[in-house]
Design a protein around this motif. Structure first.
Motif, mmCIF file in Angstrom:
data_model
loop_
_atom_site.group_PDB
_atom_site.id
_atom_site.type_symbol
_atom_site.label_atom_id
_atom_site.label_comp_id
_atom_site.label_asym_id
_atom_site.label_seq_id
_atom_site.Cartn_x
_atom_site.Cartn_y
_atom_site.Cartn_z
ATOM 1 N N LEU A 1 0.347 1.971 9.019
ATOM 2 C CA LEU A 1 1.281 2.194 7.918
ATOM 3 C C LEU A 1 1.751 3.645 7.817
ATOM 4 O O LEU A 1 2.575 3.975 6.972
ATOM 5 C CB LEU A 1 0.633 1.795 6.587
ATOM 6 C CG LEU A 1 0.275 0.319 6.422
ATOM 7 C CD1 LEU A 1 -0.291 0.080 5.036
ATOM 8 C CD2 LEU A 1 1.486 -0.565 6.658
ATOM 9 N N ILE A 2 1.223 4.512 8.677
ATOM 10 C CA ILE A 2 1.577 5.930 8.586
ATOM 11 C C ILE A 2 3.055 6.148 8.860
ATOM 12 O O ILE A 2 3.736 6.900 8.137
ATOM 13 C CB ILE A 2 0.707 6.770 9.544
ATOM 14 C CG1 ILE A 2 -0.745 6.784 9.034
ATOM 15 C CG2 ILE A 2 1.236 8.201 9.649
ATOM 16 C CD1 ILE A 2 -1.712 7.547 9.915
ATOM 17 N N ASP A 3 3.592 5.505 9.901
ATOM 18 C CA ASP A 3 5.023 5.629 10.191
ATOM 19 C C ASP A 3 5.848 5.131 9.012
ATOM 20 O O ASP A 3 6.860 5.724 8.635
ATOM 21 C CB ASP A 3 5.393 4.842 11.448
ATOM 22 C CG ASP A 3 5.007 5.574 12.718
ATOM 23 O OD1 ASP A 3 4.547 6.720 12.622
ATOM 24 O OD2 ASP A 3 5.155 4.987 13.804
ATOM 25 N N ILE B 1 -1.772 10.592 3.458
ATOM 26 C CA ILE B 1 -2.046 10.349 4.879
ATOM 27 C C ILE B 1 -3.548 10.209 5.109
ATOM 28 O O ILE B 1 -4.001 9.313 5.838
ATOM 29 C CB ILE B 1 -1.475 11.495 5.741
ATOM 30 C CG1 ILE B 1 0.058 11.472 5.713
ATOM 31 C CG2 ILE B 1 -1.970 11.381 7.182
ATOM 32 C CD1 ILE B 1 0.682 10.235 6.304
ATOM 33 N N ASN B 2 -4.329 11.067 4.479
ATOM 34 C CA ASN B 2 -5.787 10.985 4.625
ATOM 35 C C ASN B 2 -6.316 9.666 4.086
ATOM 36 O O ASN B 2 -7.232 9.068 4.666
ATOM 37 C CB ASN B 2 -6.462 12.152 3.908
ATOM 38 C CG ASN B 2 -6.242 13.472 4.617
ATOM 39 O OD1 ASN B 2 -5.998 13.502 5.826
ATOM 40 N ND2 ASN B 2 -6.320 14.572 3.888
ATOM 41 N N TRP B 3 -5.727 9.197 2.975
ATOM 42 C CA TRP B 3 -6.162 7.921 2.398
ATOM 43 C C TRP B 3 -5.874 6.767 3.358
ATOM 44 O O TRP B 3 -6.707 5.872 3.542
ATOM 45 C CB TRP B 3 -5.451 7.683 1.074
ATOM 46 C CG TRP B 3 -5.918 6.442 0.376
ATOM 47 C CD1 TRP B 3 -6.990 6.311 -0.461
ATOM 48 C CD2 TRP B 3 -5.334 5.128 0.485
ATOM 49 N NE1 TRP B 3 -7.108 5.004 -0.885
ATOM 50 C CE2 TRP B 3 -6.105 4.256 -0.320
ATOM 51 C CE3 TRP B 3 -4.239 4.620 1.166
ATOM 52 C CZ2 TRP B 3 -5.815 2.906 -0.455
ATOM 53 C CZ3 TRP B 3 -3.952 3.268 1.051
ATOM 54 C CH2 TRP B 3 -4.722 2.422 0.250
ATOM 55 N N LEU B 4 -4.704 6.788 3.980
ATOM 56 C CA LEU B 4 -4.360 5.740 4.941
ATOM 57 C C LEU B 4 -5.321 5.739 6.119
ATOM 58 O O LEU B 4 -5.763 4.680 6.588
ATOM 59 C CB LEU B 4 -2.915 5.943 5.440
ATOM 60 C CG LEU B 4 -1.801 5.666 4.431
ATOM 61 C CD1 LEU B 4 -0.457 6.105 4.988
ATOM 62 C CD2 LEU B 4 -1.763 4.195 4.056
ATOM 63 N N LYS B 5 -5.666 6.943 6.598
ATOM 64 C CA LYS B 5 -6.584 7.042 7.731
ATOM 65 C C LYS B 5 -7.991 6.586 7.352
ATOM 66 O O LYS B 5 -8.646 5.861 8.107
ATOM 67 C CB LYS B 5 -6.618 8.484 8.244
ATOM 68 C CG LYS B 5 -5.326 8.935 8.902
ATOM 69 C CD LYS B 5 -5.409 10.385 9.362
ATOM 70 C CE LYS B 5 -4.126 10.821 10.043
ATOM 71 N NZ LYS B 5 -4.180 12.256 10.441
ATOM 72 N N GLU B 6 -8.457 7.004 6.180
ATOM 73 C CA GLU B 6 -9.797 6.644 5.738
ATOM 74 C C GLU B 6 -9.965 5.142 5.533
ATOM 75 O O GLU B 6 -11.056 4.603 5.680
ATOM 76 C CB GLU B 6 -10.129 7.382 4.433
ATOM 77 C CG GLU B 6 -10.311 8.887 4.615
ATOM 78 C CD GLU B 6 -10.366 9.620 3.294
ATOM 79 O OE1 GLU B 6 -10.237 8.948 2.234
ATOM 80 O OE2 GLU B 6 -10.536 10.858 3.309
ATOM 81 N N ASN B 7 -8.867 4.481 5.212
ATOM 82 C CA ASN B 7 -8.905 3.039 4.978
ATOM 83 C C ASN B 7 -8.411 2.241 6.181
ATOM 84 O O ASN B 7 -8.081 1.059 6.053
ATOM 85 C CB ASN B 7 -8.079 2.694 3.733
ATOM 86 C CG ASN B 7 -8.744 3.139 2.454
ATOM 87 O OD1 ASN B 7 -9.583 2.438 1.898
ATOM 88 N ND2 ASN B 7 -8.394 4.326 1.983
ATOM 89 N N ASP C 1 0.829 -1.204 0.000
ATOM 90 C CA ASP C 1 0.000 0.000 0.000
ATOM 91 C C ASP C 1 0.863 1.254 0.000
ATOM 92 O O ASP C 1 0.551 2.247 -0.670
ATOM 93 C CB ASP C 1 -0.932 0.016 1.215
ATOM 94 C CG ASP C 1 -2.033 -1.023 1.104
ATOM 95 O OD1 ASP C 1 -2.544 -1.197 -0.011
ATOM 96 O OD2 ASP C 1 -2.368 -1.659 2.113
ATOM 97 N N VAL C 2 1.962 1.221 0.773
ATOM 98 C CA VAL C 2 2.871 2.355 0.796
ATOM 99 C C VAL C 2 3.590 2.472 -0.542
ATOM 100 O O VAL C 2 3.821 3.577 -1.050
ATOM 101 C CB VAL C 2 3.894 2.218 1.944
ATOM 102 C CG1 VAL C 2 4.935 3.325 1.894
ATOM 103 C CG2 VAL C 2 3.166 2.250 3.290
ATOM 104 N N GLU C 3 3.921 1.344 -1.142
ATOM 105 C CA GLU C 3 4.577 1.362 -2.448
ATOM 106 C C GLU C 3 3.652 1.990 -3.492
ATOM 107 O O GLU C 3 4.104 2.761 -4.354
ATOM 108 C CB GLU C 3 4.954 -0.066 -2.854
ATOM 109 C CG GLU C 3 5.503 -0.202 -4.263
ATOM 110 C CD GLU C 3 6.776 0.577 -4.496
ATOM 111 O OE1 GLU C 3 7.080 0.854 -5.663
ATOM 112 O OE2 GLU C 3 7.468 0.905 -3.510
ATOM 113 N N ASN C 4 2.364 1.689 -3.421
ATOM 114 C CA ASN C 4 1.421 2.295 -4.366
ATOM 115 C C ASN C 4 1.351 3.807 -4.183
ATOM 116 O O ASN C 4 1.236 4.557 -5.163
ATOM 117 C CB ASN C 4 0.030 1.678 -4.188
ATOM 118 C CG ASN C 4 -0.031 0.247 -4.684
ATOM 119 O OD1 ASN C 4 0.752 -0.161 -5.548
ATOM 120 N ND2 ASN C 4 -0.942 -0.540 -4.134
ATOM 121 N N LEU C 5 1.426 4.257 -2.936
ATOM 122 C CA LEU C 5 1.426 5.689 -2.674
ATOM 123 C C LEU C 5 2.725 6.327 -3.169
ATOM 124 O O LEU C 5 2.731 7.479 -3.609
ATOM 125 C CB LEU C 5 1.242 5.963 -1.178
ATOM 126 C CG LEU C 5 -0.122 5.585 -0.597
ATOM 127 C CD1 LEU C 5 -0.134 5.824 0.908
ATOM 128 C CD2 LEU C 5 -1.237 6.383 -1.264
#
Length: 222
Positions: free
Chosen positions: A206-208, A195-201, A169-173
């Protein structure tokens, strides 16, 4: 044939991961924001009892686009001629475990010492509290062979993954940042959108990882 000597990594893990740290922890935040931390002073004291030659390095703070700060520490455990290192990072957070914009020197200092304790946990001491367990493996009900195999495989996988290889997921971002300048990234607010996408999902864990990747990416642009 003489038995092969275990690596320092294995000896340190086996020794430190078996220690019960429950009465040396502190909780920061409440409810869903609560996180358990191991006392850095106690953790360092235990490490010194077993590996007194060990040292740590505090890296330069990373200031993110939203003005929050990421601290990081490298711990090197030494025993005679042997040594190995572990790298860990941690955002500077408030009492709700949310990143702080423009943190004070005191905030940063606390985050660095918590990061040190977390780095020591990566070597075994208190690792189970970060994994959400109540007791170290040696004090729990014996696991089945399949559970032991799963745990061993997971540990081997974590230790074998280089920092440059990130979660899918981070690689896609990361891909959305490719071929853009630092100015374009900031103008399009790609960091905030990610960051908003990670939170919404509900990918808060994975934020760190994303922050680390993002900073490494920007450093390559400078």
């Amino acid at each position: 044939m003489a038995d092969k000597k275990q690596s320092l990594q294995r000896r340190a893990w086996d020794l430190l991961s078996a220690i019960n740290v429950n009465d040396k922890t502190e909780t920061k935040g409440t409810g869903k924001y609560a996180l358990t931390y191991l006392s850095w002073a106690w953790a360092w004291g235990v490490l010194m009892e077993h590996f007194p030659e060990s040292v740590y390095e505090i890296h330069q703070d990373r200031i993110l686009p939203d003005e929050s700060v990421m601290v990081s520490v490298t711990l090197t455990i030494k025993d005679g001629d042997e040594q190995f290192s572990r790298f860990m990072w941690l955002p500077v957070m408030d009492h709700l475990n949310k990143s702080i914009k423009n943190p004070t020197a005191t905030d940063i200092n606390k985050a660095i010492m918590r990061c040190l304790a977390k780095t020591i946990a990566m070597c075994g001491l208190g690792h189970y509290i970060y994994a959400g367990e109540d007791l170290p493996v040696s004090e729990e009900t014996p696991k089945t062979k399949s559970q032991e195999h799963s745990q061993k495989s997971t540990q081997q996988n974590v230790n074998s993954i280089p920092r440059e290889q990130y979660h899918k997921d981070v690689e896609n971002l990361r891909k959305r940042l490719l071929n853009k300048t630092k100015e374009q990234i900031e103008e399009e607010k790609l960091y905030d959108k990610s960051i908003n996408w990670l939170k919404e999902n509900n990918l808060h864990d994975l934020i760190d990882e994303y922050n680390l990747m993002y900073n490494d990416f920007l450093l390559n642009l400078i």
